[in-house]
Design a protein around this motif. Structure first.
Motif, PDB file in Angstrom:
ATOM      1  N   LEU A  66       5.511 -12.882 -24.241  1.00 36.41           N
ATOM      2  CA  LEU A  66       5.046 -12.587 -25.607  1.00 36.41           C
ATOM      3  C   LEU A  66       4.647 -11.121 -25.747  1.00 36.41           C
ATOM      4  O   LEU A  66       4.882 -10.501 -26.794  1.00 36.41           O
ATOM      5  N   ASP A  67       4.053 -10.556 -24.702  1.00 42.29           N
ATOM      6  CA  ASP A  67       3.672  -9.132 -24.748  1.00 42.29           C
ATOM      7  C   ASP A  67       4.898  -8.233 -24.871  1.00 42.29           C
ATOM      8  O   ASP A  67       4.878  -7.226 -25.581  1.00 42.29           O
ATOM      9  N   ARG A  68       5.971  -8.608 -24.181  1.00 47.21           N
ATOM     10  CA  ARG A  68       7.191  -7.786 -24.198  1.00 47.21           C
ATOM     11  C   ARG A  68       7.907  -7.829 -25.538  1.00 47.21           C
ATOM     12  O   ARG A  68       8.671  -6.931 -25.870  1.00 47.21           O
ATOM     13  N   SER A  69       7.701  -8.900 -26.293  1.00 43.77           N
ATOM     14  CA  SER A  69       8.472  -9.083 -27.531  1.00 43.77           C
ATOM     15  C   SER A  69       7.598  -8.991 -28.784  1.00 43.77           C
ATOM     16  O   SER A  69       7.917  -9.605 -29.797  1.00 43.77           O
ATOM     17  N   ASN A  73       7.230  -6.831 -31.017  1.00 46.76           N
ATOM     18  CA  ASN A  73       7.816  -6.245 -32.225  1.00 46.76           C
ATOM     19  C   ASN A  73       8.750  -7.201 -32.970  1.00 46.76           C
ATOM     20  O   ASN A  73       9.248  -6.873 -34.049  1.00 46.76           O
ATOM     21  N   LEU A  74       8.983  -8.395 -32.417  1.00 49.00           N
ATOM     22  CA  LEU A  74       9.900  -9.360 -33.050  1.00 49.00           C
ATOM     23  C   LEU A  74       9.129 -10.409 -33.846  1.00 49.00           C
ATOM     24  O   LEU A  74       7.956 -10.680 -33.563  1.00 49.00           O
ATOM     25  N   PRO A  75       9.772 -11.030 -34.847  1.00 49.68           N
ATOM     26  CA  PRO A  75       9.145 -12.167 -35.542  1.00 49.68           C
ATOM     27  C   PRO A  75       8.803 -13.253 -34.527  1.00 49.68           C
ATOM     28  O   PRO A  75       9.537 -13.437 -33.537  1.00 49.68           O
ATOM     29  N   PHE A  76       7.735 -14.001 -34.758  1.00 48.55           N
ATOM     30  CA  PHE A  76       7.262 -14.969 -33.768  1.00 48.55           C
ATOM     31  C   PHE A  76       8.335 -16.003 -33.418  1.00 48.55           C
ATOM     32  O   PHE A  76       8.482 -16.400 -32.258  1.00 48.55           O
ATOM     33  N   VAL A  77       9.116 -16.430 -34.429  1.00 49.90           N
ATOM     34  CA  VAL A  77      10.145 -17.436 -34.161  1.00 49.90           C
ATOM     35  C   VAL A  77      11.188 -16.902 -33.176  1.00 49.90           C
ATOM     36  O   VAL A  77      11.696 -17.637 -32.329  1.00 49.90           O
ATOM     37  N   LYS A  78      11.476 -15.594 -33.249  1.00 53.62           N
ATOM     38  CA  LYS A  78      12.425 -14.993 -32.301  1.00 53.62           C
ATOM     39  C   LYS A  78      11.824 -14.953 -30.891  1.00 53.62           C
ATOM     40  O   LYS A  78      12.532 -15.129 -29.895  1.00 53.62           O
ATOM     41  N   ARG A  79      10.519 -14.752 -30.835  1.00 55.11           N
ATOM     42  CA  ARG A  79       9.843 -14.638 -29.540  1.00 55.11           C
ATOM     43  C   ARG A  79       9.850 -15.945 -28.767  1.00 55.11           C
ATOM     44  O   ARG A  79       9.801 -15.957 -27.539  1.00 55.11           O
ATOM     45  N   THR A 116      17.817 -17.005 -26.741  1.00 54.58           N
ATOM     46  CA  THR A 116      17.842 -15.986 -25.685  1.00 54.58           C
ATOM     47  C   THR A 116      17.605 -16.679 -24.347  1.00 54.58           C
ATOM     48  O   THR A 116      17.245 -17.860 -24.294  1.00 54.58           O
ATOM     49  N   SER A 117      17.822 -15.976 -23.261  1.00 50.03           N
ATOM     50  CA  SER A 117      17.571 -16.535 -21.922  1.00 50.03           C
ATOM     51  C   SER A 117      16.862 -15.498 -21.065  1.00 50.03           C
ATOM     52  O   SER A 117      17.276 -15.190 -19.951  1.00 50.03           O
ATOM     53  N   THR A 118      15.769 -14.972 -21.611  1.00 48.66           N
ATOM     54  CA  THR A 118      15.026 -13.935 -20.882  1.00 48.66           C
ATOM     55  C   THR A 118      13.758 -14.475 -20.223  1.00 48.66           C
ATOM     56  O   THR A 118      13.168 -13.807 -19.387  1.00 48.66           O
TER      57      THR A 118
END
Length: 415
Positions: free
Chosen positions: A356-359, A361-367, A335-337
């Motif tokens: 990290l707060d915004r994401s 709900n995602l698996p940590f590797v996705k974050r 991603t590029s956020t």
């Protein structure tokens, strides 16, 4: 008498002893002295012969097709210039000195530099080594949004593209690293940071990627100019291409083009490769690197003359150095956020906490699957152990070990 022969290889000379020689005898002399078989030769006094692309083009040049015509009847005398097109290769070509009069025809000695320059022929390269370039949509959007919405295409911006190259020559760009830089309307100065680039390259290797190209923007003021790339841009692109050693290296340009109705503008991506000849000329130091304000931006200046078409010149149209590459897009693994390095705002650990707060709900590797986030982590983690471990998780999309999760979250919380 001495005749000058211009071919795709440059300007050469042949000695004709019989002043009443015929076209047929001249072709035999060219075969003997230049190693070009008679049956492969097409001769003409018309320079447009050298622009011929096919047999159909060649047969239009009939002024020297009569083998029994004498050279004098064609108006040829000592010092006259002829144009030669030939198919195939030379056979048993003598070395360059044999192809030239040692003392020249007009009293000037030919130096080795002269001989080399006469052979340095700049032509258009039809095919790129890179079959196509595909941009990850997120990283392309992150780049173009910044130059469009924040910089308003008023100053130039650049970055190095990272991704993969397939065996077929397809280049995929998955992230763009933006080094420290200073952009103006016409110029882009990159301040290379070896320590930061070492981190970038380590992350790329861990992700199974490498540096694959250079991307930059053209400003609104440049859109009014009649060139594809300016002389400064050609010089910079050639430098990075030569440095890379990658034959599939891509140069991408992002520009704002006003619509025909002048009611709006669209962002356009264009991709090129610098031609093999351009890279060679740069490596061998032919380019004039000092560019003056009054120089024509659509021409690149050489330190010595090169052959372009049928002309010896020190100025080459920049378009001769560009090979167009097809553009596609894809959704890559990253991603590029996360905030991007070396822009107006300093990226701190506060940005990591917000991300990290915004994401949550995602698996940590996705974050953490974001190059720009990994670059922030790489500044404080161990480059030899921690960075490879994290990038391997991202590349394979496997769970991040709990110890790393706790470490990263504590770094964010400390902010």
């Amino acid at each position: 008498m001495m005749l000058r022969i211009r071919s795709r290889d440059g300007l050469e000379r042949v000695a004709v002893e019989n002043p009443h020689a015929t076209v047929s005898q001249l072709k035999s002399i060219i075969q003997t002295q230049l190693g070009i078989p008679v049956e492969n030769q097409t001769l003409s006094t018309n320079q447009n012969l050298l622009l011929s692309k096919s047999l159909e083009d060649l047969v239009r040049f009939t002024d020297m097709t009569n083998p029994d015509a004498t050279l004098s009847s064609l108006g040829l005398s000592h010092g006259s210039i002829l144009f030669l097109s030939y198919a195939g290769d030379r056979r048993g070509v003598p070395g360059p000195p044999a192809a030239f009069s040692p003392a020249g025809s007009f009293g000037r000695k030919m130096t080795m530099d002269d001989l080399i320059a006469k052979q340095m022929r700049v032509t258009r390269q039809e095919q790129p080594h890179c079959e196509l370039v595909s941009f990850d949509r997120d990283c392309a959007n992150a780049f173009q949004n910044y130059v469009n919405e924040t910089l308003a295409f008023a100053v130039k911006r650049g970055g190095f593209m990272y991704g993969t190259v397939s065996e077929e020559g397809k280049v995929e760009v998955d992230f763009i690293y933006e080094p420290p830089q200073q952009g103006t309307e016409e110029n882009l100065v990159i301040f290379r940071d070896p320590e930061e680039e070492k981190l970038v390259d380590a992350i790329a290797v861990g992700l199974g990627m490498r540096k694959v190209g250079f991307i930059f923007t053209q400003t609104i003021s440049q859109d009014k100019k009649d060139y594809t790339l300016s002389n400064r841009e050609v010089l910079q692109a050639a430098e990075f291409h030569a440095e890379s050693g990658l034959k599939e290296w891509v140069t991408a340009v992002v520009k704002l083009e006003v619509n025909e109705d002048s009611m709006g503008a669209d962002v356009h991506f264009e991709a090129f490769q610098m031609s093999d000849m351009c890279v060679r000329l740069f490596k061998e130091g032919w380019f004039e690197t000092e560019i003056k304000d009054d120089d024509d931006p659509k021409l690149s200046k050489m330190k010595k003359e090169v052959v372009v078409g049928v002309k010896d010149t020190k100025e080459v149209d920049n378009d001769f150095f560009l090979v167009v590459v097809k553009i596609f897009d894809h959704q890559g693994p990253l991603t590029s956020t996360f905030p991007i390095e070396n822009r107006n705002n300093l990226v701190t650990m506060k940005a990591l906490k917000s991300h990290l707060d915004r994401s949550k709900n995602l698996p940590f590797v996705k974050r953490i699957s974001d190059f720009h986030l990994l670059l922030v982590l790489a500044r404080v983690l161990d480059l030899a152990a921690d960075v490879p471990a994290l990038t391997e998780c991202v590349q394979t999309q496997t769970s991040v070990p709990e110890g790393y999760q706790i470490l990263i979250e504590s770094m964010a919380s400390a902010a």
